[in-house]
Design a protein around this motif. Structure first.
Motif, PDB file in Angstrom:
ATOM      1  N   TYR A 156     -19.433 -35.744  50.046  1.00  8.74           N
ATOM      2  CA  TYR A 156     -18.158 -36.083  49.937  1.00  8.74           C
ATOM      3  C   TYR A 156     -17.403 -34.551  49.983  1.00  8.74           C
ATOM      4  CZ  TYR A 156     -13.539 -37.928  48.305  1.00  8.74           C
ATOM      5  OH  TYR A 156     -12.381 -38.208  48.384  1.00  8.74           O
ATOM      6  N   HIS A 175     -24.051 -37.723  46.526  1.00  6.17           N
ATOM      7  CA  HIS A 175     -22.831 -38.297  46.742  1.00  6.17           C
ATOM      8  C   HIS A 175     -21.704 -37.205  46.748  1.00  6.17           C
ATOM      9  CE1 HIS A 175     -19.068 -40.927  46.843  1.00  6.17           C
ATOM     10  NE2 HIS A 175     -18.796 -40.295  45.679  1.00  6.17           N
ATOM     11  N   ARG A 229     -11.458 -47.321  49.624  1.00 10.00           N
ATOM     12  CA  ARG A 229     -10.431 -47.207  48.356  1.00 10.00           C
ATOM     13  C   ARG A 229      -9.207 -48.078  48.667  1.00 10.00           C
ATOM     14  NH1 ARG A 229     -10.935 -41.670  47.404  1.00 10.00           N
ATOM     15  NH2 ARG A 229      -8.834 -41.494  47.936  1.00 10.00           N
ATOM     16  N   ILE A 261     -14.641 -43.363  52.556  1.00 16.01           N
ATOM     17  CA  ILE A 261     -14.420 -43.600  50.994  1.00 16.01           C
ATOM     18  C   ILE A 261     -12.911 -43.958  51.185  1.00 16.01           C
ATOM     19  CG2 ILE A 261     -14.603 -42.724  48.712  1.00 16.01           C
ATOM     20  CD1 ILE A 261     -17.324 -43.264  49.889  1.00 16.01           C
TER      21      ILE A 261
END
Length: 142
Positions: A10, A6, A24, A20
């Motif tokens: 990212y 991850h 969020r 992501i």
């Protein structure tokens, strides 16, 4: 292993970071709406026992889900109405609309409702009519 993959994904893939961030932002808008709904006692749980806290948070979750469902249903109806009138409402625009929108909700004060008058306004399927002001708030009309 999953956390490492991850973090590496990212760091390397910009589309993954954007996804992501979008998730969020959606979650933060939900928390902000919950804070507005739960404004009494400054949004803090004051129950001294676990069962009371659980009841209080369960009620908050129920109201939050009802507000989100109501908003989502009316957004959907607004989009269908605009499309039936021949207006182009792109999926790109819709991807930026969140059901965490709360400008149409009166969080403070007293709401007086004439139940008979409101029931008379419902259409044959039981829905309230859409108002042009609501569509403008969503940025869906000029």
């Amino acid at each position: 292993m999953f956390k490492t993959l991850h973090i590496l994904t990212y760091a390397v893939e910009e589309p993954y970071r954007r996804d992501i961030k979008g998730i969020r932002n959606l979650q933060e808008s939900r928390h902000a709406l919950a804070g507005k709904i739960f404004h009494g006692r400054k949004g803090e749980v004051y129950q001294r026992y676990y069962k009371g806290m659980e009841d209080q948070l369960g009620a908050l979750g129920l109201v939050l889900n009802c507000v989100t469902l109501w908003t989502t249903e009316y957004y959907s109806r607004a989009v269908l109405e605009l499309r039936s009138q021949g207006r182009e409402v792109s999926d790109e625009i819709l991807s930026h609309i969140s059901p965490g929108h709360s400008d149409n909700i009166n969080f403070f004060g007293v709401i007086n409702v004439d139940v008979e008058a409101e029931l008379a306004k419902l259409d044959t399927s039981g829905w309230r009519p859409l108002r042009p002001a609501q569509l403008r708030e969503l940025g869906l009309t000029p």
